[in-house]
Design an enzyme around this catalytic site. Sequence first.
Site: not given
Lengths: 76, 221
Positions: B87, B195, B197
């Site tokens: 990002c 993302h 994560e």
Amino acid sequence: MKLRIIVSLKNGVLDPQGKAIQHALSGLGFDGVDDVRAGKIFELDVADTTTDEAVDEMCRKLLANTVIENYRVERL
Amino acid sequence: MKAAVIVFPGSNCDRDIATAIEDVSGTKPQMVWHGDSDLPEGLDLIAVPGGFSYGDYLRCGAIAARSPVVRSVVEAAEKGVPVIGVCNGFQILTETGLLPGALMRNAGLDFVCRDVALTVENSQSIFTSGYRTGESITVPVAHHDGNYFADPETLERIEGEGRVAFRYGEAVNGSARSIAGLLSKAGNVIGMMPHPERRIEAAHGGTDGRRLFEGLLRAVA
């Protein structure tokens, strides 16, 4: 010494913000606005000894992203 | 896996990616503040997290890309240390020149925050070895400036070199060639807007992101 640096998007780079501004202008009844391109202006107060090369380097290294933007320097 | 997570003023996914790395590898990464000029020795991974570094002033990632620690990140990347930018991290890596192109305002002008389908384009990299080429995965995005731009010659070059890691499987932000994740020429740097994560455990709604870290751990360990 005062400088004005104008950073604008290169031709061929789409400008969604410019398009939105254009739509807003036409929504306000301003006809005939064919295109809007949004950009940035920086006004710098620099030492009189600052060289053109140093100003150019400031533009290339930080103020403009030359992948997408052009810049122009005006002395005020 | 010895990992470092870079922390800028305005980072907000630094702890998420640190948790993901620790969860998968069993080792806590070291958090490195942006003002530090030195990175720990012998790193297996540097993570540049998402967020709004320096308030996104000037351009997203522009100020962070000139911070002392990022100069060290660029040097490490050039020596072959794996670097992942997610990002805002992707935006920072393009601003440093480690990855080509730029990330511009989303074509629809709105901040997009939702799960998106991604297609894995290249599963040969250290970052994508946990996937199969052509596979569709679901990972969330949350960004305002994810509209990937590069000139036509650059796009041809990166496509020809197999450097598109992930492509959006749906309309998201107007990205050129629907590029969602991009590898460096040497393959040790990846930038991606989605993302991974945030998709680490079942409670997140899926584990498609976890496989990125699992594949990476196998590749570097």
